[in-house]
Design a protein around this motif. Structure first.
Motif, PDB file in Angstrom:
ATOM      1  N   LEU A   1       0.654  -1.149  -0.038  1.00  0.00           N
ATOM      2  CA  LEU A   1       0.016  -0.088  -0.039  1.00  0.00           C
ATOM      3  C   LEU A   1       0.910   1.254  -0.025  1.00  0.00           C
ATOM      4  N   GLU A   2       2.184   1.337   0.510  1.00  0.00           N
ATOM      5  CA  GLU A   2       3.042   2.275   0.254  1.00  0.00           C
ATOM      6  C   GLU A   2       3.469   2.764  -1.113  1.00  0.00           C
ATOM      7  N   ARG A   3       3.832   1.408  -1.681  1.00  0.00           N
ATOM      8  CA  ARG A   3       4.057   1.684  -3.060  1.00  0.00           C
ATOM      9  C   ARG A   3       2.936   1.946  -4.003  1.00  0.00           C
ATOM     10  N   LEU A   4       1.758   1.683  -3.718  1.00  0.00           N
ATOM     11  CA  LEU A   4       0.575   1.613  -4.838  1.00  0.00           C
ATOM     12  C   LEU A   4       0.424   3.173  -5.249  1.00  0.00           C
ATOM     13  N   PRO A   5       0.409   4.219  -4.403  1.00  0.00           N
ATOM     14  CA  PRO A   5       0.118   5.510  -4.844  1.00  0.00           C
ATOM     15  C   PRO A   5       1.098   5.660  -6.229  1.00  0.00           C
ATOM     16  N   ALA A   6       2.499   5.363  -5.984  1.00  0.00           N
ATOM     17  CA  ALA A   6       3.343   5.789  -6.970  1.00  0.00           C
ATOM     18  C   ALA A   6       3.321   5.057  -8.323  1.00  0.00           C
ATOM     19  N   THR A   7       2.750   3.661  -8.096  1.00  0.00           N
ATOM     20  CA  THR A   7       2.510   2.851  -9.251  1.00  0.00           C
ATOM     21  C   THR A   7       1.161   3.363  -9.924  1.00  0.00           C
ATOM     22  N   VAL A   8       0.251   3.567  -9.343  1.00  0.00           N
ATOM     23  CA  VAL A   8      -1.154   4.142  -9.905  1.00  0.00           C
ATOM     24  C   VAL A   8      -0.709   5.466 -10.669  1.00  0.00           C
ATOM     25  N   THR A   9      -0.070   6.389  -9.735  1.00  0.00           N
ATOM     26  CA  THR A   9       0.271   7.714 -10.300  1.00  0.00           C
ATOM     27  C   THR A   9       0.999   7.471 -11.880  1.00  0.00           C
ATOM     28  N   LEU A  10       2.123   6.594 -11.764  1.00  0.00           N
ATOM     29  CA  LEU A  10       2.894   6.767 -13.136  1.00  0.00           C
ATOM     30  C   LEU A  10       1.948   6.161 -14.179  1.00  0.00           C
ATOM     31  N   ALA A  11       1.269   4.932 -13.786  1.00  0.00           N
ATOM     32  CA  ALA A  11       0.378   4.239 -14.809  1.00  0.00           C
ATOM     33  C   ALA A  11      -0.660   5.241 -15.303  1.00  0.00           C
ATOM     34  N   LEU A  12      -1.564   5.831 -14.498  1.00  0.00           N
ATOM     35  CA  LEU A  12      -2.370   6.723 -15.154  1.00  0.00           C
ATOM     36  C   LEU A  12      -1.951   8.051 -15.941  1.00  0.00           C
ATOM     37  N   ALA A  13      -0.628   8.629 -15.424  1.00  0.00           N
ATOM     38  CA  ALA A  13       0.061   9.516 -16.330  1.00  0.00           C
ATOM     39  C   ALA A  13       0.562   8.953 -17.617  1.00  0.00           C
ATOM     40  N   ALA A  14       0.999   7.755 -17.561  1.00  0.00           N
ATOM     41  CA  ALA A  14       1.547   7.178 -18.980  1.00  0.00           C
ATOM     42  C   ALA A  14       0.477   6.707 -19.862  1.00  0.00           C
TER      43      ALA A  14
ATOM     44  N   GLY B   1      -7.026  -1.599 -22.154  1.00  0.00           N
ATOM     45  CA  GLY B   1      -6.971  -2.193 -20.962  1.00  0.00           C
ATOM     46  C   GLY B   1      -5.843  -3.190 -20.711  1.00  0.00           C
ATOM     47  N   LEU B   2      -5.318  -3.688 -21.819  1.00  0.00           N
ATOM     48  CA  LEU B   2      -3.949  -4.476 -21.513  1.00  0.00           C
ATOM     49  C   LEU B   2      -2.981  -3.608 -21.107  1.00  0.00           C
ATOM     50  N   GLN B   3      -2.736  -2.594 -21.865  1.00  0.00           N
ATOM     51  CA  GLN B   3      -1.644  -1.583 -21.584  1.00  0.00           C
ATOM     52  C   GLN B   3      -1.812  -1.142 -19.953  1.00  0.00           C
ATOM     53  N   LEU B   4      -3.000  -0.736 -19.612  1.00  0.00           N
ATOM     54  CA  LEU B   4      -3.278  -0.314 -18.226  1.00  0.00           C
ATOM     55  C   LEU B   4      -2.893  -1.436 -17.256  1.00  0.00           C
ATOM     56  N   GLY B   5      -3.213  -2.553 -17.638  1.00  0.00           N
ATOM     57  CA  GLY B   5      -2.869  -3.749 -16.692  1.00  0.00           C
ATOM     58  C   GLY B   5      -1.444  -4.107 -16.700  1.00  0.00           C
ATOM     59  N   PHE B   6      -0.685  -4.012 -17.821  1.00  0.00           N
ATOM     60  CA  PHE B   6       0.622  -4.009 -17.904  1.00  0.00           C
ATOM     61  C   PHE B   6       1.441  -2.775 -16.955  1.00  0.00           C
ATOM     62  N   LEU B   7       0.834  -1.625 -17.106  1.00  0.00           N
ATOM     63  CA  LEU B   7       1.452  -0.476 -16.285  1.00  0.00           C
ATOM     64  C   LEU B   7       1.165  -0.678 -14.767  1.00  0.00           C
ATOM     65  N   LEU B   8       0.125  -0.889 -14.508  1.00  0.00           N
ATOM     66  CA  LEU B   8      -0.230  -1.189 -12.952  1.00  0.00           C
ATOM     67  C   LEU B   8       0.379  -2.172 -12.379  1.00  0.00           C
ATOM     68  N   GLY B   9       0.857  -3.092 -13.162  1.00  0.00           N
ATOM     69  CA  GLY B   9       2.031  -4.314 -12.478  1.00  0.00           C
ATOM     70  C   GLY B   9       3.067  -3.708 -12.133  1.00  0.00           C
ATOM     71  N   GLY B  10       3.403  -2.631 -12.553  1.00  0.00           N
ATOM     72  CA  GLY B  10       4.867  -2.248 -12.473  1.00  0.00           C
ATOM     73  C   GLY B  10       5.944  -2.288 -13.483  1.00  0.00           C
ATOM     74  N   VAL B  11       6.369  -1.221 -14.036  1.00  0.00           N
ATOM     75  CA  VAL B  11       7.248  -1.299 -15.237  1.00  0.00           C
ATOM     76  C   VAL B  11       8.728  -1.385 -14.671  1.00  0.00           C
ATOM     77  N   VAL B  12       9.242  -2.468 -14.453  1.00  0.00           N
ATOM     78  CA  VAL B  12      10.500  -2.609 -13.474  1.00  0.00           C
ATOM     79  C   VAL B  12      11.739  -1.916 -13.784  1.00  0.00           C
ATOM     80  N   VAL B  13      11.925  -1.961 -15.151  1.00  0.00           N
ATOM     81  CA  VAL B  13      13.094  -1.340 -15.782  1.00  0.00           C
ATOM     82  C   VAL B  13      13.064   0.130 -15.602  1.00  0.00           C
ATOM     83  N   VAL B  14      12.055   0.729 -16.035  1.00  0.00           N
ATOM     84  CA  VAL B  14      11.650   2.144 -15.721  1.00  0.00           C
ATOM     85  C   VAL B  14      11.907   2.690 -14.458  1.00  0.00           C
ATOM     86  N   GLU B  15      11.166   1.794 -13.440  1.00  0.00           N
ATOM     87  CA  GLU B  15      11.163   2.200 -11.984  1.00  0.00           C
ATOM     88  C   GLU B  15      12.606   2.048 -11.520  1.00  0.00           C
TER      89      GLU B  15
END
Length: 332
Positions: free
Chosen positions: A110-123, A262-276
């Motif tokens: 839950l501490e990491r979730l805001p950063a993941t959701v923010t990045l996914a929606l912005a992307a 939808g597939l792209q959003l699911g992929f982004l919400l899963g965390g883009v490891v290399v970019v992170e």
């Protein structure tokens, strides 16, 4: 008849009364898939070489402490009993505690979730702002120089590795021009400007690549719809090209577009490891990578299960949108 041209009205077997049954089927399928993911993840974690308790203790290893910690986290029990206990706790929101620092896994996620959701929606926003107009214009002007330019640009975007793009953006916008910070994350509550400045580069890196993928799907979907008979009828009625696109083409092209979005959003919400990792972004992907390096199995199990849940939830949302766009989907 209501709905896009070419789609039958919601009567007979397509009546709206079947929506509840459709939702029940999809939700059951979602939880069965999640159960399968939990079994696979749990099994793989126990097949990976290395003792997580031994790694967690490090130089402080003591046999008595080792046995006590194994008993505390339940590793002294049979595998089936461990899985049933873990799954039962997971259903209540308890994903265990980290071997590394003793923090609850749910808290870490839950501490990491805001950063993941923010990045996914912005992307995704950047991707849609690029892909929708580019794909539609490319399809409408099929065979023109503009069409070839858009197709070439999207191919370059798809072929571009995200780590290389991220490094190039850092070199240009951060090190050369000095406009944006090269890494880090600032919560929204600490200031909108700093939040946005830290968000731009990682979102741009992912968004332009995702936008290139979506552009090709948008072009294909719109081009296919433009070749249908109802478009010829609309042209015969004297409608302009953009009226045809807005009234007839887009309503019939939405389903494949919704699929890839939808597939792209699911992929982004899963965390883009290399970019992170490149941008020191504290998301779920980076949390999972750290857990792999530390052999922190409880954190990794929890992170993968949470990522799978989000991906399946996005798929469920896409299915619901399908059913609204095309009632025939409800009986499939």
């Amino acid at each position: 008849p209501s709905g896009p041209v070419g789609i039958p009205p919601p009567t007979g077997p397509y009546r709206r009364g079947t929506m509840s049954g459709f939702l029940v089927r999809r939700i059951l399928q979602m939880f069965l898939a999640l159960l399968g993911v939990s079994i696979v993840v749990f099994a793989l974690m126990h097949l990976v070489p290395g003792d997580p308790v031994r790694v967690a203790l490090g130089t402080r290893f003591d046999q008595e402490l080792y046995d006590a910690l194994r008993e505390r986290v339940g590793l002294d029990k049979p595998l089936v009993e461990q899985y049933v206990s873990w799954l039962g706790n997971a259903l209540t929101g308890d994903l265990g505690v980290s071997f590394r620092n003793g923090q609850p896994v749910t808290t870490l996620i839950l501490e990491r979730l805001p950063a993941t959701v923010t990045l996914a929606l912005a992307a995704l926003l950047i991707a849609l702002l690029v892909a929708l107009p580019a794909g539609i214009i490319s399809a409408v002007r099929s065979g023109s120089g503009l069409d070839y330019s858009v197709s070439a640009a999207s191919q370059v975007g798809i072929s571009m590795p995200d780590f290389w793009a991220g490094v190039m953006y850092i070199l240009l916008f951060s090190l050369t021009l000095g406009w944006l910070p090269s890494s880090g994350f600032t919560p929204f509550g600490d200031g909108v400007v700093e939040w946005a400045r830290h968000l731009v580069l990682p979102a741009l890196t992912i968004g332009l690549i995702s936008g290139s993928i979506i552009t090709r799907f948008v072009r294909s979907a719109v081009l296919e719809a433009l070749n249908q008979d109802y478009v010829l009828t609309a042209r015969a009625k004297g409608l302009t090209e953009w009226q045809i696109v807005r009234r007839h083409v887009l309503p019939n092209a939405w389903i494949p577009i919704v699929t890839v979005v939808g597939l792209q959003l699911g992929f982004l919400l899963g965390g883009v490891v290399v970019v992170e990792v490149i941008f020191a972004w504290p998301g779920l992907g980076r949390l999972a990578l750290t857990a792999v390096k530390d052999r922190d199995f409880t954190v990794l199990q929890g992170a993968v299960l949470y990522i799978a849940f989000m991906f399946l939830a996005i798929n469920l949302l896409v299915d619901i949108i399908y059913a609204r766009l095309d009632p025939r989907v409800r009986v499939s």
